[in-house]
Scaffold this motif. Structure first.
Motif, mmCIF file in Angstrom:
data_model
loop_
_atom_site.group_PDB
_atom_site.id
_atom_site.type_symbol
_atom_site.label_atom_id
_atom_site.label_comp_id
_atom_site.label_asym_id
_atom_site.label_seq_id
_atom_site.Cartn_x
_atom_site.Cartn_y
_atom_site.Cartn_z
ATOM 1 N N LYS A 1 -1.008 -12.210 5.042
ATOM 2 C CA LYS A 1 -1.706 -11.029 4.517
ATOM 3 C C LYS A 1 -1.030 -9.744 5.008
ATOM 4 O O LYS A 1 -0.843 -8.798 4.256
ATOM 5 N N LEU A 2 -0.678 -9.724 6.289
ATOM 6 C CA LEU A 2 -0.034 -8.512 6.831
ATOM 7 C C LEU A 2 1.345 -8.319 6.205
ATOM 8 O O LEU A 2 1.789 -7.187 5.996
ATOM 9 N N ALA A 3 2.035 -9.405 5.885
ATOM 10 C CA ALA A 3 3.370 -9.277 5.278
ATOM 11 C C ALA A 3 3.274 -8.695 3.865
ATOM 12 O O ALA A 3 4.181 -8.006 3.410
ATOM 13 N N ILE A 4 2.178 -8.958 3.173
ATOM 14 C CA ILE A 4 1.994 -8.346 1.840
ATOM 15 C C ILE A 4 1.694 -6.856 2.013
ATOM 16 O O ILE A 4 2.212 -6.032 1.279
ATOM 17 N N GLY A 5 0.843 -6.536 2.982
ATOM 18 C CA GLY A 5 0.635 -5.121 3.309
ATOM 19 C C GLY A 5 -0.348 -4.391 2.420
ATOM 20 O O GLY A 5 -0.167 -3.208 2.118
ATOM 21 N N ALA A 6 -1.417 -5.100 1.961
ATOM 22 C CA ALA A 6 -2.484 -4.404 1.226
ATOM 23 C C ALA A 6 -3.227 -3.489 2.198
ATOM 24 O O ALA A 6 -3.050 -3.586 3.421
ATOM 25 N N SER A 7 -4.085 -2.603 1.639
ATOM 26 C CA SER A 7 -4.847 -1.719 2.530
ATOM 27 C C SER A 7 -6.169 -2.367 2.943
ATOM 28 O O SER A 7 -6.720 -2.027 3.984
ATOM 29 N N HIS A 8 -6.701 -3.285 2.102
ATOM 30 C CA HIS A 8 -7.998 -3.908 2.352
ATOM 31 C C HIS A 8 -7.896 -5.404 2.078
ATOM 32 O O HIS A 8 -7.146 -5.830 1.191
ATOM 33 N N LEU A 9 -8.685 -6.171 2.811
ATOM 34 C CA LEU A 9 -8.660 -7.624 2.639
ATOM 35 C C LEU A 9 -10.089 -8.156 2.682
ATOM 36 O O LEU A 9 -10.843 -7.859 3.610
ATOM 37 N N ALA B 1 -6.990 -1.622 -7.314
ATOM 38 C CA ALA B 1 -5.781 -2.410 -7.550
ATOM 39 C C ALA B 1 -5.808 -3.687 -6.710
ATOM 40 O O ALA B 1 -6.295 -3.688 -5.577
ATOM 41 N N VAL B 2 -5.264 -4.763 -7.281
ATOM 42 C CA VAL B 2 -5.253 -6.074 -6.606
ATOM 43 C C VAL B 2 -3.809 -6.569 -6.517
ATOM 44 O O VAL B 2 -3.159 -6.767 -7.546
ATOM 45 N N GLN C 1 0.816 -1.222 0.000
ATOM 46 C CA GLN C 1 0.000 0.000 0.000
ATOM 47 C C GLN C 1 0.848 1.270 0.000
ATOM 48 O O GLN C 1 0.329 2.352 -0.232
ATOM 49 N N ASP C 2 2.162 1.144 0.247
ATOM 50 C CA ASP C 2 3.016 2.330 0.126
ATOM 51 C C ASP C 2 3.205 2.711 -1.350
ATOM 52 O O ASP C 2 3.637 3.815 -1.667
ATOM 53 N N PHE C 3 2.902 1.779 -2.259
ATOM 54 C CA PHE C 3 3.113 2.022 -3.683
ATOM 55 C C PHE C 3 1.814 2.319 -4.418
ATOM 56 O O PHE C 3 1.777 3.142 -5.329
ATOM 57 N N VAL C 4 0.738 1.614 -4.041
ATOM 58 C CA VAL C 4 -0.574 1.819 -4.669
ATOM 59 C C VAL C 4 -1.616 1.737 -3.553
ATOM 60 O O VAL C 4 -1.584 0.799 -2.761
ATOM 61 N N SER C 5 -2.545 2.698 -3.511
ATOM 62 C CA SER C 5 -3.567 2.627 -2.465
ATOM 63 C C SER C 5 -4.873 3.243 -2.977
ATOM 64 O O SER C 5 -4.824 4.278 -3.648
#
Ligand code: URA
Length: 435
Positions: free
Chosen positions: A188-196, A105-106, A72-76
């Motif tokens: 999931k937390l290691a990937i670091g998306a904003s939503h799950l 984004a996915v 999410q630091d790159f795309v959010s």
């Protein structure tokens, strides 16, 4: 700290402190605690459980045990989605390009199948040339360029989970809610998306056999997400019979394409559209479900969703013509129709049995590393609630040879229950847990 003291503490029903949990995971990942001690600790956790705080601490410690992508630091916003696994579950194949075509984004890492449930990587690899192997840089480049990336699970991500899962598998400690929740959520937390978005399945074909257990698992994961700043929503969905009609890798790829064309089976199409809508609402792309449903339907109608799948397949080295013309996907040399042995209503199709039958055709793995045959599998001709006459088509076998197809008939028929009176079919989505 001494491992044996911490094992005793959990064995006697006390809570482990945050620092103790972090220490245990760091030491185990570094190889400083032997498997036999951690196996004993896992059994103590299995028997005594963990409270919310301990489960969150365990998840965070596992998430921090290796590489962290911080996507999410790159795309959010950027969405991740996860299903706890089922038979005929091709939802990720359809939902991810669908929401990407709607502007969300996915960033998804996905696994191979093991046991009676299939894996998204295997289904995607039925497309010639498609590759899920990639560096962190490739992952981020695809995410930027195409708003979607479907990568294989990196071994560098949450390595503590890899070690713990292998140990749980051979020590009877898989079926524990804090251990399952921390295993899934750490990756999931290691990937670091904003939503799950989580799809927690229950029923005969799922890990969780009852809705109560599925609800408890879903609530635990939504709470872990909330505490870690990952906006998590969980759908509770039934897995009593296979999802959709196709079971098997290329066959499920074809069905996912049908869903994106608006021509898929009703149950799985509705689930995909519902999950896509939920994602649009949770990421703020739509202000309510009615608006989200309209955006989703337009993406299907206009062909934008299917175009997105073609785009990502090509970007990841696959042959886009096989998506535009699914008849070009690999297909089995033998097709064998099993017919209904009696007249009546189908009252049940045992998902686990159907999944195991598909595995025996070569579509799945009995053990890690087994090769699979992307061409084989099964196509249900009718689902629970349908009325058939004796001799009507029931299930089509796609096999490598006649002998394998014929040998499977009795096993498949034993997965069906019949009723003389009509059967009510419960809705697939039973509840949605939001933070
Ligand atoms: N899936 C996971 O990733 N971990 C579990 O413990 C169970 C299912």
């Amino acid at each position: 700290m001494h491992t044996v003291e911490l094992i005793r503490k959990k064995r006697d029903g006390q809570q482990l402190g945050s620092e103790e949990i972090t220490w245990l995971i760091e030491q185990y990942t570094a190889g400083a605690i032997p498997d036999y001690q951690i196996a004993s600790l896992l059994m103590a956790i299995y028997l005594r459980g963990m409270n919310e705080r301990e489960t969150s601490d365990l998840t965070l410690a596992m998430a921090r045990s290796g590489e962290q992508l911080h996507v999410q630091d790159f795309v959010s916003p950027v969405i991740d989605k996860h299903s706890t696994g089922g038979v005929g579950d091709k939802v990720t194949l359809a939902v991810t390009p669908l929401v990407a075509s709607c502007g969300v984004a996915v960033g998804k890492m996905t696994g191979r199948g093991l046991g009676h449930t299939g894996g998204t990587v295997d289904k995607l690899e039925s497309v010639s040339g498609f590759s899920v192997e990639m560096s962190r840089e490739d992952f981020l480049r695809l995410l930027h360029g195409h708003q979607i990336v479907l990568a294989g699970q990196s071994n560098d991500l949450a390595p503590a989970d890899g070690k713990l899962y292998a140990l749980r598998d051979v020590t009877g400690t898989i079926e524990s809610i804090p251990l399952i929740a921390s295993s899934i959520m750490s990756k999931k937390l290691a990937i670091g998306a904003s939503h799950l978005l989580l799809d927690v399945k229950f029923g005969s074909g799922a890990f969780m056999k009852t809705i109560e257990m599925a609800r408890q698992l879903a609530q635990t994961m939504v709470e872990i997400g909330r505490a870690a700043g990952l906006h998590t929503v969980a759908a509770l969905t039934a897995m009593d019979q296979p999802l959709g009609c196709a079971i098997g890798n290329a066959l499920e790829m074809v069905e996912a394409i049908d869903i994106l064309r608006g021509e898929g089976p009703d149950d799985v199409s509705e689930l995909c559209y519902h999950e896509a809508s939920e994602i649009l609402v949770m990421t703020g792309k739509a202000s309510n479900h009615a608006e989200a449903d309209a955006i989703v339907q337009e993406a299907i109608r206009s062909g934008a969703a299917l175009k997105k799948l073609v785009e990502i397949v090509e970007a990841q080295g696959g042959d886009p013509r096989q998506i535009e013309h699914p008849e070009l996907l690999p297909s089995a040399p033998v097709r064998f129709m099993v017919n209904a042995p009696q007249s009546g209503y189908i009252a049940g199709i045992e998902a686990e049995g159907i999944g195991l039958a598909s595995m025996s055709l070569g579509a799945g793995r009995f053990k890690k590393g087994d090769p699979i045959d992307h061409r084989t599998g099964l196509i249900l001709q009718a689902k629970v609630g349908a009325h058939l006459n004796a001799g009507d088509p029931l299930i089509e076998i796609h096999a490598r040879n006649n002998a394998e197809a014929e040998a499977l008939q009795a096993e498949l028929l034993s997965c069906y229950r019949w009723s003389e009176t009509s059967v009510t079919v419960d809705p697939l989505i039973r509840d949605v847990i939001r933070p």
